[in-house]
Scaffold this motif. Structure first.
Motif, mmCIF file in Angstrom:
data_model
loop_
_atom_site.group_PDB
_atom_site.id
_atom_site.type_symbol
_atom_site.label_atom_id
_atom_site.label_comp_id
_atom_site.label_asym_id
_atom_site.label_seq_id
_atom_site.Cartn_x
_atom_site.Cartn_y
_atom_site.Cartn_z
ATOM 1 N N VAL A 120 22.056 -28.342 -18.725
ATOM 2 C CA VAL A 120 22.234 -28.309 -17.265
ATOM 3 C C VAL A 120 23.465 -29.130 -16.898
ATOM 4 C CG1 VAL A 120 21.200 -28.866 -15.026
ATOM 5 C CG2 VAL A 120 19.746 -28.077 -16.917
ATOM 6 N N GLY A 121 24.430 -28.478 -16.243
ATOM 7 C CA GLY A 121 25.622 -29.179 -15.793
ATOM 8 C C GLY A 121 25.321 -30.044 -14.591
ATOM 9 N N ARG A 122 25.853 -31.243 -14.587
ATOM 10 C CA ARG A 122 25.667 -32.181 -13.465
ATOM 11 C C ARG A 122 27.031 -32.671 -13.009
ATOM 12 N NH1 ARG A 122 20.124 -31.922 -12.366
ATOM 13 N NH2 ARG A 122 19.011 -32.120 -14.316
ATOM 14 N N SER A 123 27.262 -32.615 -11.709
ATOM 15 C CA SER A 123 28.490 -33.140 -11.154
ATOM 16 C C SER A 123 28.424 -34.665 -11.094
ATOM 17 C CB SER A 123 28.697 -32.609 -9.727
ATOM 18 O OG SER A 123 27.735 -33.190 -8.852
ATOM 19 N N GLU A 124 29.540 -35.276 -10.786
ATOM 20 C CA GLU A 124 29.577 -36.719 -10.621
ATOM 21 C C GLU A 124 28.507 -37.159 -9.625
ATOM 22 O OE1 GLU A 124 32.687 -40.060 -8.842
ATOM 23 O OE2 GLU A 124 33.401 -38.052 -9.284
ATOM 24 N N THR A 125 28.461 -36.509 -8.464
ATOM 25 C CA THR A 125 27.512 -36.872 -7.408
ATOM 26 C C THR A 125 26.076 -36.664 -7.868
ATOM 27 O OG1 THR A 125 29.141 -36.229 -5.757
ATOM 28 C CG2 THR A 125 26.873 -36.431 -5.010
ATOM 29 N N GLN A 126 25.808 -35.575 -8.580
ATOM 30 C CA GLN A 126 24.444 -35.337 -9.067
ATOM 31 C C GLN A 126 24.028 -36.397 -10.074
ATOM 32 O OE1 GLN A 126 25.291 -31.299 -10.324
ATOM 33 N NE2 GLN A 126 23.824 -30.487 -8.803
ATOM 34 N N CYS A 127 24.951 -36.833 -10.891
ATOM 35 C CA CYS A 127 24.614 -37.886 -11.864
ATOM 36 C C CYS A 127 24.187 -39.162 -11.154
ATOM 37 C CB CYS A 127 25.806 -38.183 -12.774
ATOM 38 S SG CYS A 127 26.158 -36.897 -13.967
#
Length: 131
Positions: A120-127
């Motif tokens: 699952v790809g996570r953006s900076e903000t999602q991390c």
């Protein structure tokens, strides 16, 4: 797998730990925990000649499921484990795939712009919003 380390900032708790790890490694060079702890003390340049990163690389070669080892290797800029180079981001991704509840690991992955954990790809903000 998370070995118990001395409290952060308690430098006196590390006094002699590097020598103790090196003693253990003389008797049992396959101790992933001893290699990890030796890395946590800054490396074993006096006896083993291993840098901090080399200690983490050796711990992970012995035990590739060692989440804290992957995290610390990432903190130190990445490294080579079992012949494959792992970038800082790849180290954090691997650590988080093994321990998805590690909030500091997510923070560090976020500071690198995000990444892919367990497919699952996570953006900076999602991390930053994980776990």
């Amino acid at each position: 797998v998370r070995p118990e380390l001395p409290a952060e900032g308690a430098a006196e708790n590390f006094t002699g730990l590097d020598r103790e790890c090196e003693r253990v490694l003389r008797d049992d060079p396959s101790s992933d925990v001893a290699w990890f702890l030796l890395g946590a003390t800054g490396g074993g340049m006096t006896i083993t000649g291993a840098s901090q990163c080399e200690c983490y690389e050796r711990a992970l070669t012995l035990n590739p499921e060692f989440s804290e080892g992957w995290f610390n290797l990432g903190v130190n800029g990445g490294g080579t484990v079992r012949g494959a180079y792992n970038s800082k981001v790849e180290c954090y991704e691997r650590a988080l795939s093994l321990d998805p509840g590690d909030s500091v690991g997510w923070l560090n992955l976020g500071t690198q712009g995000g990444g892919t954990v367990a497919g699952v790809g996570r953006s900076e903000t999602q991390c930053y919003g994980m776990p």
